[in-house]
Enzyme design. Structure first.
Site, PDB file in Angstrom:
ATOM      1  NE  ARG A 161      -1.340  -1.953   3.479  1.00 30.85           N
ATOM      2  CZ  ARG A 161      -1.543  -2.132   4.782  1.00 30.85           C
ATOM      3  NH1 ARG A 161      -2.748  -1.988   5.303  1.00 30.85           N
ATOM      4  NH2 ARG A 161      -0.531  -2.455   5.567  1.00 30.85           N
TER       5      ARG A 161
ATOM      6  CG  ASN B 241      -3.473  -5.333  10.999  1.00 37.50           C
ATOM      7  OD1 ASN B 241      -4.026  -4.329  11.398  1.00 37.50           O
ATOM      8  ND2 ASN B 241      -2.276  -5.299  10.431  1.00 37.50           N
TER       9      ASN B 241
END
Length: 320
Positions: free
Chosen positions: A227, A285
């Site tokens: 990203r 995460n």
């Protein structure tokens, strides 16, 4: 099989990029029954954990304003009656989220398969969990003491400050040693030394992308989603305007993922997203990792298929 998804309000889900949606679509394509509930539908009554669940039917969305789902009436169902319950509620990881993990842990003790394991979701704070694997992380300080944060800034000259309960790049600051706003940033993030935060050495490799590496059942996918920050930004989060580019895992990515993955899987963390900048692990995460659709759309690799394969194996192993 009967799969129940605990998610946000269905109308808020952006199906063109949501990972829960593509998992539902994959499961429905295999003729599994889908059910959906929200966090507030979980109930403990007379010692048993139930959920007001609605059977979910996915429609063939041909027009943008066409509803992508149909729901049945709510029914109060024991969570142990589902083959698997997927906790996919997005953060913030507040006390309501914690209460939900307590209820889900009780349901687990009563025979339900909860993905990810509720206790492990609580134990693996998505920022702090990297400390369990210190050999892979950048220079990091966790404190609420302003003097220590200033010393850390003086030492490294260019750092990132972030809250321990944030998501999507919210309230993440890059601070230079000559920054005139350091005092107000520290006051805001620490609530005048009442809230603990994380400081990390700034990693210039962020220009090449904040890589999301997905682990499924302890094993990494062959592609990461890098990203890349938009111009003028230092955050690569898609929610902050970053652009996701799928790319093969590097040797270092594989080293990190293959070391961490089996340990996380042993803790009942079936779906995990590792964030790696350059050669450094920055976050783990465990609540509702995303990136499935972007990787699949760019590479043709069926990420949701791997996830449903893993769920089916878990259910089969519990039955045998």
């Amino acid at each position: 099989m009967k799969f129940a998804f605990i998610v946000d309000q269905l109308d808020s889900i952006k199906i063109e990029k949501d990972s829960s949606y593509v998992m539902m679509r994959e499961a429905a394509g295999r003729d599994h029954q889908l059910f959906v509930m929200q966090q507030g539908d979980l109930i403990l009554n007379e010692g048993l954990v139930t959920g007001f669940s609605r059977e979910l039917t996915l429609t063939h969305q041909k027009e943008q304003n066409h509803r992508w789902y149909q729901e049945g009436p709510p029914k109060n169902i024991l969570l142990q009656e589902f083959d698997a319950v997927l906790m996919r509620k997005d953060p913030p990881f507040d006390m309501e989220y914690v209460y939900s993990t307590y209820l889900l842990e009780l349901a687990e003790q009563q025979g339900a398969l909860i993905v990810n394991r509720p206790k492990s979701i609580r134990d693996y704070n998505e920022k702090l969990a990297i400390a369990k694997f210190s050999q892979f992380i950048p220079a990091t300080l966790v404190t609420r003491q302003e003097s220590l944060l200033r010393k850390f800034l003086d030492k490294h000259g260019d750092i990132v400050l972030k809250p321990l309960d944030g998501m999507g790049g919210a309230s993440v600051f890059r601070v230079h040693s000559a920054d005139h706003n350091i005092s107000v940033i520290l006051e805001m993030l620490t609530h005048y030394s009442k809230r603990t935060i994380m400081a990390q050495r700034f990693l210039p490799e962020i220009s090449q992308g904040d890589k999301r590496i997905l682990l499924i059942a302890g094993k990494p996918l062959p592609f990461a989603l890098a990203r890349k920050p938009k111009p003028g930004e230092t955050r690569g989060n898609l929610a902050a305007g970053g652009i996701g580019i799928a790319q093969p895992l590097s040797e270092r990515d594989l080293e990190i993922a293959n070391t961490i993955g089996p340990q996380l899987y042993e803790q009942g963390l079936i779906l995990v997203g590792l964030d790696v900048i350059g050669d450094s692990l920055t976050e783990i995460n465990v609540t509702s990792p995303t990136g499935m659709q972007e990787i699949t759309n760019q590479t043709g690799f069926n990420v949701a298929g791997v996830m449903i394969d893993a769920l089916e194996r878990c259910v089969h192993d519990r039955r045998t």
